[in-house]
Design an enzyme around this catalytic site. Structure first.
Site, PDB file in Angstrom:
ATOM      1  N   LYS A  69       0.833  -1.201   0.000  1.00  0.00           N
ATOM      2  CA  LYS A  69       0.000   0.000   0.000  1.00  0.00           C
ATOM      3  C   LYS A  69       0.872   1.257   0.000  1.00  0.00           C
ATOM      4  O   LYS A  69       2.067   1.197  -0.260  1.00  0.00           O
ATOM      5  CB  LYS A  69      -0.943  -0.018   1.200  1.00  0.00           C
ATOM      6  CG  LYS A  69      -1.888  -1.222   1.218  1.00  0.00           C
ATOM      7  CD  LYS A  69      -2.784  -1.302   0.000  1.00  0.00           C
ATOM      8  CE  LYS A  69      -3.897  -0.298   0.029  1.00  0.00           C
ATOM      9  NZ  LYS A  69      -4.862  -0.483  -1.100  1.00  0.00           N
ATOM     10  N   HIS A  88      -1.604   3.287  -7.302  1.00  0.00           N
ATOM     11  CA  HIS A  88      -2.865   3.991  -7.570  1.00  0.00           C
ATOM     12  C   HIS A  88      -2.601   5.424  -8.041  1.00  0.00           C
ATOM     13  O   HIS A  88      -3.130   6.388  -7.487  1.00  0.00           O
ATOM     14  CB  HIS A  88      -3.749   3.995  -6.321  1.00  0.00           C
ATOM     15  CG  HIS A  88      -4.070   2.630  -5.803  1.00  0.00           C
ATOM     16  ND1 HIS A  88      -4.686   1.663  -6.574  1.00  0.00           N
ATOM     17  CD2 HIS A  88      -3.822   2.041  -4.602  1.00  0.00           C
ATOM     18  CE1 HIS A  88      -4.840   0.549  -5.864  1.00  0.00           C
ATOM     19  NE2 HIS A  88      -4.320   0.750  -4.679  1.00  0.00           N
TER      20      HIS A  88
END
Length: 347
Positions: free
Chosen positions: A75, A93
């Site tokens: 992450k 992302h």
């Protein structure tokens, strides 16, 4: 063989690991150097990595690692350092204009590093080669059913699969909700269907054909919607604010994809993901409420199973990372360069 540096995850609810000790041992045996940061929350104990032949270092020391190190994680990165000089493999992302994407790309540009986004490790047909999709779908459907049956306890906590399946087991007299899975043919959709089967339920299954010409009335005539679609280009939304104010049976949406803030968001009806302490938020109240589950690290709730599956997919790719002819890493590097070009053009 590359020097791989498995970093500690800064998010407190992130229990998964990108490389298990079993797979780290294989990498070491094949000639790779594997450095592992200590992490009290990681599902795999640090001593197992030590026994596998890995070098053990304190958390958050990758900042000072040699330039040739490849930093591996899952992450988001911490906000510092401001300039990123290493190659990083994780879910960044940052390529679909998500919130914070431009700042992250600026940091890589400033340091001369590279984001090899795990989402873009694909084969020649564009199929992802390392994915948590199955377990994300499984958890999304599981939490939806537990919520519908009044059995979802908070704050959320990691499960074993046996514990989760026991919680899902149907009880006599419980109503059977109508469940719609969108993206049913993918790995994420299959995971959702398997969780529903463990709960004694079947689903209406939609994929490309059904979403190309969306039957909105049919969608709203389900109790639960589980969205497992991953898109890379904007498409018409599946549910809008207007739909939420229309007559509907729908009472719970689980957005497994969590493309919130992205131009590719198929559910532009919320602005923030939900969390382990507060997994469910209410989008509409009144006589027919509508709730939302949108947790962006669902597989961390089954950290052992999810980590084992992902590591088995990722580590053979990592072993080839320094091969200049490897098409998987060439494509990932190309996606990064394209994102930097777009950022420069926007600036």
């Amino acid at each position: 063989m590359p020097h791989l540096w498995l970093r500690h995850e800064t998010r407190q609810t992130e229990r998964r690991t990108a490389i298990t000790a079993v797979d780290a041992e294989r990498l070491v045996r094949d000639g790779a150097t594997v450095t592992v940061e200590e992490s009290p929350q990681r599902v795999v104990e640090i001593e197992r990595y030590r026994a596998a032949g890995c070098r053990i270092v304190p958390a958050a020391t990758w900042f000072d690692a040699p330039d040739d190190v490849v930093v591996v994680g899952l992450k988001e990165l911490p906000v510092l350092p401001a300039a990123l000089r290493h190659r990083h493999v994780y879910f960044g992302h940052a390529y679909k204009n998500q919130e914070g994407a431009q700042e992250l790309l600026r940091r890589f540009a400033a340091g001369g590093g590279m984001l090899l986004d795990a989402e873009y490790l694909t084969d020649d047909a564009g199929r992802r080669l390392a994915s948590f999709g199955y377990w994300a779908g499984y958890l999304g459907a599981a939490l939806s059913i537990l919520r519908h049956r009044g059995r979802l306890t908070t704050p959320l906590h990691p499960y074993t699969k046996g514990e989760l399946d026991a919680a899902l087991a149907p009880r006599t007299g419980e109503p059977a909700p109508r469940v719609l899975v969108i993206g049913a043919q993918g790995r994420c959709g299959q995971g959702a269907q398997d969780a529903l089967a463990a709960a004694g339920l079947a689903a209406t299954c939609w994929d490309l054909a059904e979403t190309r010409e969306l039957d909105r009335a049919a969608l709203l005539d389900h109790d639960l919607l589980i969205n497992t679609v991953l898109v890379h280009e904007p498409v018409p939304p599946f549910v809008t604010h207007r739909d939420l104010d229309s007559p509907r049976r729908l009472s719970l949406i689980c957005d497994v994809t969590c493309d919130v803030t992205s131009d590719c968001n198929t559910l532009p009806i919320y602005q923030r993901v939900t969390s382990w302490p507060e997994p469910v938020v209410r989008l509409r109240g009144g006589g027919h409420p509508l709730d939302l589950i949108a947790i962006d690290n669902l597989p961390s709730l089954l950290p052992a199973e999810a980590s084992t599956a992902f590591s088995a997919q990722l580590t053979p790719l990592l072993a080839r990372l320094d091969d200049p002819a490897d098409p998987v890493w060439q494509r990932a590097a190309g996606e990064f360069r394209l994102a930097l070009q777009r950022r420069t053009a926007d600036v």
